[in-house]
Scaffold this active site. Structure first.
Site, PDB file in Angstrom:
ATOM      1  N   GLY A 119       0.816  -1.211   0.000  1.00  0.00           N
ATOM      2  CA  GLY A 119       0.000   0.000   0.000  1.00  0.00           C
ATOM      3  C   GLY A 119       0.847   1.255   0.000  1.00  0.00           C
ATOM      4  O   GLY A 119       2.003   1.223  -0.405  1.00  0.00           O
ATOM      5  N   ALA A 120       0.238   2.394   0.452  1.00  0.00           N
ATOM      6  CA  ALA A 120       0.880   3.714   0.341  1.00  0.00           C
ATOM      7  C   ALA A 120       1.355   3.882  -1.108  1.00  0.00           C
ATOM      8  O   ALA A 120       2.515   4.203  -1.372  1.00  0.00           O
ATOM      9  CB  ALA A 120       2.023   3.869   1.341  1.00  0.00           C
ATOM     10  N   LEU A 121       0.438   3.632  -2.018  1.00  0.00           N
ATOM     11  CA  LEU A 121       0.793   3.536  -3.432  1.00  0.00           C
ATOM     12  C   LEU A 121       1.190   4.897  -4.004  1.00  0.00           C
ATOM     13  O   LEU A 121       0.643   5.930  -3.620  1.00  0.00           O
ATOM     14  CB  LEU A 121      -0.385   2.958  -4.223  1.00  0.00           C
ATOM     15  CG  LEU A 121      -0.867   1.578  -3.764  1.00  0.00           C
ATOM     16  CD1 LEU A 121      -2.056   1.118  -4.617  1.00  0.00           C
ATOM     17  CD2 LEU A 121       0.259   0.554  -3.809  1.00  0.00           C
TER      18      LEU A 121
ATOM     19  N   HIS B 244       4.374   2.461  -8.114  1.00  0.00           N
ATOM     20  CA  HIS B 244       3.442   1.322  -8.210  1.00  0.00           C
ATOM     21  C   HIS B 244       2.611   1.450  -9.485  1.00  0.00           C
ATOM     22  O   HIS B 244       2.284   0.447 -10.128  1.00  0.00           O
ATOM     23  CB  HIS B 244       2.488   1.294  -7.011  1.00  0.00           C
ATOM     24  CG  HIS B 244       3.164   1.038  -5.698  1.00  0.00           C
ATOM     25  ND1 HIS B 244       3.408   2.037  -4.784  1.00  0.00           N
ATOM     26  CD2 HIS B 244       3.646  -0.105  -5.149  1.00  0.00           C
ATOM     27  CE1 HIS B 244       4.007   1.515  -3.720  1.00  0.00           C
ATOM     28  NE2 HIS B 244       4.166   0.229  -3.910  1.00  0.00           N
TER      29      HIS B 244
ATOM     30  N   GLN C 158       8.153  -8.728   8.012  1.00  0.00           N
ATOM     31  CA  GLN C 158       9.370  -8.256   7.351  1.00  0.00           C
ATOM     32  C   GLN C 158       9.926  -6.975   7.969  1.00  0.00           C
ATOM     33  O   GLN C 158      10.871  -6.395   7.451  1.00  0.00           O
ATOM     34  CB  GLN C 158       9.150  -8.108   5.842  1.00  0.00           C
ATOM     35  CG  GLN C 158       8.274  -6.967   5.409  1.00  0.00           C
ATOM     36  CD  GLN C 158       7.950  -7.065   3.917  1.00  0.00           C
ATOM     37  OE1 GLN C 158       7.154  -7.894   3.480  1.00  0.00           O
ATOM     38  NE2 GLN C 158       8.569  -6.219   3.101  1.00  0.00           N
TER      39      GLN C 158
ATOM     40  N   LYS D  82      13.589  -1.169  -7.732  1.00  0.00           N
ATOM     41  CA  LYS D  82      14.166  -0.387  -6.626  1.00  0.00           C
ATOM     42  C   LYS D  82      14.640  -1.304  -5.505  1.00  0.00           C
ATOM     43  O   LYS D  82      15.671  -1.064  -4.902  1.00  0.00           O
ATOM     44  CB  LYS D  82      13.168   0.628  -6.084  1.00  0.00           C
ATOM     45  CG  LYS D  82      13.862   1.550  -5.076  1.00  0.00           C
ATOM     46  CD  LYS D  82      13.004   2.677  -4.649  1.00  0.00           C
ATOM     47  CE  LYS D  82      12.044   2.257  -3.565  1.00  0.00           C
ATOM     48  NZ  LYS D  82      12.714   1.811  -2.331  1.00  0.00           N
TER      49      LYS D  82
ATOM     50  N   LEU E  85      11.241   6.911  -6.155  1.00  0.00           N
ATOM     51  CA  LEU E  85       9.942   6.920  -5.473  1.00  0.00           C
ATOM     52  C   LEU E  85       9.857   5.751  -4.508  1.00  0.00           C
ATOM     53  O   LEU E  85      10.266   4.629  -4.810  1.00  0.00           O
ATOM     54  CB  LEU E  85       8.798   6.839  -6.481  1.00  0.00           C
ATOM     55  CG  LEU E  85       8.620   8.022  -7.428  1.00  0.00           C
ATOM     56  CD1 LEU E  85       7.254   7.948  -8.097  1.00  0.00           C
ATOM     57  CD2 LEU E  85       8.784   9.364  -6.733  1.00  0.00           C
TER      58      LEU E  85
ATOM     59  N   SER F  70       7.315   4.523  -0.813  1.00  0.00           N
ATOM     60  CA  SER F  70       6.239   4.868   0.121  1.00  0.00           C
ATOM     61  C   SER F  70       6.808   5.612   1.326  1.00  0.00           C
ATOM     62  O   SER F  70       6.136   6.430   1.945  1.00  0.00           O
ATOM     63  CB  SER F  70       5.536   3.604   0.584  1.00  0.00           C
ATOM     64  OG  SER F  70       5.094   2.880  -0.524  1.00  0.00           O
ATOM     65  N   ARG F  71       8.066   5.331   1.657  1.00  0.00           N
ATOM     66  CA  ARG F  71       8.687   5.974   2.823  1.00  0.00           C
ATOM     67  C   ARG F  71       8.976   7.454   2.601  1.00  0.00           C
ATOM     68  O   ARG F  71       9.173   8.187   3.571  1.00  0.00           O
ATOM     69  CB  ARG F  71       9.995   5.266   3.176  1.00  0.00           C
ATOM     70  CG  ARG F  71       9.792   3.870   3.708  1.00  0.00           C
ATOM     71  CD  ARG F  71      11.112   3.136   3.780  1.00  0.00           C
ATOM     72  NE  ARG F  71      10.895   1.722   4.050  1.00  0.00           N
ATOM     73  CZ  ARG F  71      10.787   1.188   5.258  1.00  0.00           C
ATOM     74  NH1 ARG F  71      10.916   1.956   6.307  1.00  0.00           N
ATOM     75  NH2 ARG F  71      10.569  -0.088   5.408  1.00  0.00           N
TER      76      ARG F  71
END
Ligand code: PAF
Length: 288
Positions: A32-34, A38, A62, A155, A190, A192-193
């Site tokens: 998520g946090a697309l 993505h 993880q 990535k 890019l 999500s973090r």
């Protein structure tokens, strides 16, 4: 724009896959946090398959650091919108009980020696936890009919290599497809973090792609790489703490010692970088 079907349980996912019986299925596992990185994965899956399935699941197994797991961005509503815009057909968004009904798996895939290097050294258990969920998700999303492809971003280069090895070593009936890194105009890969960085941190983080570019350009000119120069760039950025900057063999991830200093660069390599900016771990890489 069509809203994707959202399923929460394995049974609902299986029923949706059985009902669709597509000639080809593209599956994209995510946490998520697309973002538009993505989006590129979804676009490739859309272009190459009849049915596009994604999963959204923040896999606690993880995360070696509970704080990191707690602050990982969770944005389901916006994620579904992005998925809809990308033409995704089916979103599997299970909770932890659905994926791990009996808690952490007793029998699990080991990431072996490759999983102990770099990200694995800094985040013990990360790759075993990642493979545990990818092994399950690849089974759960298996259409059991037609061509089955799964898409991962370049990535996470070490992750991609481990998934390829797992699929080959355990004979999973799925083709693993990889999609190049997407960067901001300034060069930040890019992730999500990135949402966790403030403006100053985001600006400071550009040193990562600057250092990569410096070494990639030397490699393209077949010059000695002198990676200490790239490491020196990090020393000038007080907001950025470098974990590793290495040039490795893309297949074994062993460091290319000989080619990296005063000898002209020839052959193939992979630059791998990890750095922490404001408590946020960022990784990047580039094949050379
Ligand atoms: O790359 C990610 O987002 C995750 O590691 C993955 C592959 C979805 C497994 O949780």
């Amino acid at each position: 724009m069509k809203t994707p079907q959202i399923v929460r349980t394995r049974a609902q996912l299986r029923a949706a896959l059985d009902a669709a019986r597509p000639e080809s299925t593209g599956f994209v596992p995510t946490m998520g946090a697309l973002h538009s990185g993505h989006g590129e994965l979804f676009a490739r899956a859309r272009a190459e398959n009849d049915l596009v399935v994604i999963s959204i699941f923040v896999n606690e197994l993880q995360f070696n650091d509970p704080g990191d797991y707690a602050k990982y961005p969770r944005t389901l509503e916006a994620d579904v919108e992005l998925a809809a815009a990308a033409g995704v057909d089916l979103v599997f968004a299970p909770d932890a009980k659905e994926i791990y009904p009996d808690g952490a798996p007793l029998i699990a895939v080991s990431s072996g020696k490759l999983g102990e290097l770099y990200e694995g050294a800094s985040r013990p258990g990360h790759f075993d936890g990642m493979l545990a969920v990818v092994a399950k998700l690849l089974n759960l999303a298996d259409p059991r009919h037609g061509t089955y492809r799964a898409y991962f971003g370049q990535k996470d280069a070490q992750q991609l290599l481990l998934i390829r090895r797992m699929v080959a070593d355990l004979c999973y009936p799925v083709q693993i497809c990889s999609v190049p890194i997407v960067r901001t105009e300034q060069g930040l890969a890019l992730s999500s973090r990135n949402a966790l960085l403030d403006d100053d941190q985001r600006h400071a983080a550009l040193v990562i792609s600057r250092a990569i570019r410096m070494i990639a350009e030397r490699a393209a000119r077949h010059e000695p790489l002198n990676i200490d120069d790239a490491i020196g760039l990090f020393q000038m950025e007080p907001l950025v703490e470098l974990d590793y900057f290495v040039v490795v063999d893309p297949r074994t991830l062993q460091e290319l010692a000989f080619n990296c200093q005063d000898t002209p660069f020839t052959g193939e390599g992979l630059i791998l970088v990890a750095a922490v900016v404001g408590g946020v771990r960022l990784i990047d890489n580039q094949p050379i």
